[in-house]
Design an enzyme around this catalytic site. Structure first.
Site, PDB file in Angstrom:
ATOM      1  N   LYS A  77      43.958 -66.418 -59.590  1.00 43.63           N
ATOM      2  CA  LYS A  77      44.687 -67.321 -58.688  1.00 43.63           C
ATOM      3  C   LYS A  77      43.893 -68.571 -58.307  1.00 43.63           C
ATOM      4  O   LYS A  77      44.459 -69.662 -58.210  1.00 43.63           O
ATOM      5  CB  LYS A  77      45.140 -66.564 -57.438  1.00 43.63           C
ATOM      6  CG  LYS A  77      46.248 -65.574 -57.763  1.00 43.63           C
ATOM      7  CD  LYS A  77      46.738 -64.805 -56.561  1.00 43.63           C
ATOM      8  CE  LYS A  77      47.780 -63.780 -57.007  1.00 43.63           C
ATOM      9  NZ  LYS A  77      48.345 -63.025 -55.901  1.00 43.63           N
ATOM     10  N   ASP A 113      52.824 -66.343 -52.125  1.00 41.90           N
ATOM     11  CA  ASP A 113      52.390 -65.033 -51.619  1.00 41.90           C
ATOM     12  C   ASP A 113      52.528 -64.932 -50.099  1.00 41.90           C
ATOM     13  O   ASP A 113      52.999 -63.924 -49.572  1.00 41.90           O
ATOM     14  CB  ASP A 113      50.917 -64.785 -51.978  1.00 41.90           C
ATOM     15  CG  ASP A 113      50.745 -64.379 -53.427  1.00 41.90           C
ATOM     16  OD1 ASP A 113      51.695 -63.835 -54.023  1.00 41.90           O
ATOM     17  OD2 ASP A 113      49.645 -64.601 -53.965  1.00 41.90           O
TER      18      ASP A 113
HETATM   19  P1  ATR Z   1      42.023 -61.130 -55.409  1.00 40.41           P
HETATM   20  O1  ATR Z   1      42.886 -62.151 -56.104  1.00 40.41           O
HETATM   21  O2  ATR Z   1      42.518 -59.705 -55.483  1.00 40.41           O
HETATM   22  O3  ATR Z   1      41.701 -61.499 -54.008  1.00 40.41           O
HETATM   23  P2  ATR Z   1      39.296 -61.685 -55.983  1.00 40.41           P
HETATM   24  O4  ATR Z   1      39.409 -63.134 -55.706  1.00 40.41           O
HETATM   25  O5  ATR Z   1      38.410 -61.201 -57.083  1.00 40.41           O
HETATM   26  O6  ATR Z   1      40.701 -61.069 -56.278  1.00 40.41           O
HETATM   27  O7  ATR Z   1      38.867 -60.980 -54.604  1.00 40.41           O
HETATM   28  C1  ATR Z   1      38.710 -59.599 -54.513  1.00 40.41           C
HETATM   29  C2  ATR Z   1      38.418 -59.247 -53.071  1.00 40.41           C
HETATM   30  O8  ATR Z   1      38.152 -57.837 -52.959  1.00 40.41           O
HETATM   31  C3  ATR Z   1      37.186 -59.940 -52.522  1.00 40.41           C
HETATM   32  O9  ATR Z   1      37.343 -60.096 -51.139  1.00 40.41           O
HETATM   33  C4  ATR Z   1      36.107 -58.914 -52.846  1.00 40.41           C
HETATM   34  O10 ATR Z   1      34.937 -59.032 -52.098  1.00 40.41           O
HETATM   35  P3  ATR Z   1      33.768 -60.027 -52.618  1.00 40.41           P
HETATM   36  O11 ATR Z   1      34.193 -61.410 -52.231  1.00 40.41           O
HETATM   37  O12 ATR Z   1      32.560 -59.546 -51.913  1.00 40.41           O
HETATM   38  O13 ATR Z   1      33.694 -59.835 -54.114  1.00 40.41           O
HETATM   39  C5  ATR Z   1      36.822 -57.650 -52.483  1.00 40.41           C
HETATM   40  N1  ATR Z   1      36.241 -56.460 -53.133  1.00 40.41           N
HETATM   41  C6  ATR Z   1      36.332 -56.141 -54.441  1.00 40.41           C
HETATM   42  N2  ATR Z   1      35.693 -54.966 -54.688  1.00 40.41           N
HETATM   43  C7  ATR Z   1      35.187 -54.556 -53.482  1.00 40.41           C
HETATM   44  C8  ATR Z   1      34.436 -53.414 -53.060  1.00 40.41           C
HETATM   45  N3  ATR Z   1      34.069 -52.473 -53.928  1.00 40.41           N
HETATM   46  N4  ATR Z   1      34.099 -53.314 -51.743  1.00 40.41           N
HETATM   47  C9  ATR Z   1      34.474 -54.272 -50.855  1.00 40.41           C
HETATM   48  N5  ATR Z   1      35.184 -55.376 -51.204  1.00 40.41           N
HETATM   49  C10 ATR Z   1      35.534 -55.514 -52.492  1.00 40.41           C
END
Ligand code: ATR
Length: 291
Positions: A77, A113
């Site tokens: 996105k 969204d």
């Molecule tokens: P999306 O479009 O789903 O938001 P993204 O931009 O990759 O995809 O963001 C994923 C989100 O989930 C982020 O807030 C990420 O935290 P980080 O910014 O620290 O990467 C969070 N996230 C993903 N895996 C995680 C985990 N195992 N524990 C906590 N937060 C997680």
């Protein structure tokens, strides 16, 4: 029915797609096909899997095949926003795009969204969001997409926590309401009181890695929302229910509502969503991925 001006080949139904990774289980092709049948609008809508490295090429190839519009889902996105030559105000505020429109040789970006989430919560679930002290968990593309619309819907203070603290800070800065929006460390989340609305916008549950959350975060009569649906939404919503949340809402309704808003952008008609939502909800056991 007049076609939008960006549709160039009148002998073909206009081509649309959802682009993501993974995307095989996306419900968007079914939703848009149902909307097309309901409104009598001919269209083709497919799912395109593209890794982050291949995203721009995949979009070019889709445009070369006559693609005139696309939904963008995980994890593209923010990337989609970067390659658009024009962004709607709400996409600009989100820094994330879930809806692309082909205009000449360029992509314009929108984000449906947030409005989809607010519509689902207020109209389908009858929630009054006004004044709710809100916790947003996550600061990626999904969180960015919904935060401006939640603020516009009149929530109270918005606290943002994220595994990577800098991204929570950046999102709070981008929202531009320092008196109302507060980034906090995930480790400190237990010390910031309880919330009337808790939104899980992380992709953590897809990796079975939901951050540990204290039950004290959930205020009496709170609503908890997971932007995912199907199996991945279960752990967070089960936690919220166990902690006393009155409402636990998954992202299926938001998915249908954001699709309807995209459909409106592309075709100039807003389809009716309740029947499509009910159909998908009936088959809930088949829902295994977020969109
Ligand atoms: P999306 O479009 O789903 O938001 P993204 O931009 O990759 O995809 O963001 C994923 C989100 O989930 C982020 O807030 C990420 O935290 P980080 O910014 O620290 O990467 C969070 N996230 C993903 N895996 C995680 C985990 N195992 N524990 C906590 N937060 C997680």
């Amino acid at each position: 029915m007049t076609r939008p001006e960006h549709v160039t080949d009148p002998s073909q139904p206009p081509r649309y797609a959802v682009i993501g990774h993974p995307v095989a289980h996306s419900l968007s092709p079914r939703i848009h096909a149902a909307f097309g049948r309901q409104t009598g609008i001919a269209l083709e809508y497919v799912a395109i899997d593209a890794t982050p490295e291949r995203f721009a090429d995949a979009l070019d190839a889709f445009a070369a095949r006559g693609g005139v519009g696309a939904n963008v889902t995980l994890p593209h996105k923010a990337r989609a926003a970067a390659l658009c030559t024009a962004l709607s105000e709400r996409a600009q505020r989100a820094g994330a795009v879930n809806t692309l429109l082909r205009v000449g040789n360029e992509w314009h970006g929108d984000n449906t969204d947030g409005v989809g989430l607010v519509r689902d919560l207020t109209e389908r679930h009858g929630l009054d969001l006004r004044g709710r002290r809100t916790l947003l968990i996550g600061a990626g593309g999904a969180a960015r997409g919904v935060a401006p619309a939640l603020l516009d819907a009149g929530i109270g203070d918005l606290y943002i926590v994220n595994r990577t603290a800098e991204r929570a800070d950046a999102l709070a800065d981008a929202l531009g309401q320092p008196g109302r929006v507060h980034p906090r460390y995930l480790d400190d989340v237990g010390a910031i009181g309880s919330f009337d609305l808790i939104v899980n916008a992380t992709s953590a549950s897809r990796d079975a890695a939901l951050p540990p959350l204290a039950g004290t975060l959930v205020a009496p009569r709170a609503a908890a929302v997971d932007l995912s649906y199907g199996e991945v939404a279960i752990p967070f919503l089960a936690w919220a229910r166990a902690a006393g949340a009155r409402e636990a809402v998954d992202g299926l309704g938001m998915l249908v509502e954001q699709a309807a808003e995209s459909f409106l952008r592309w075709h100039g008609v807003r389809p009716e969503t309740d029947a499509v939502y009910a159909l998908l909800r009936e088959r809930d056991d088949t829902l295994v991925t977020a969109d």
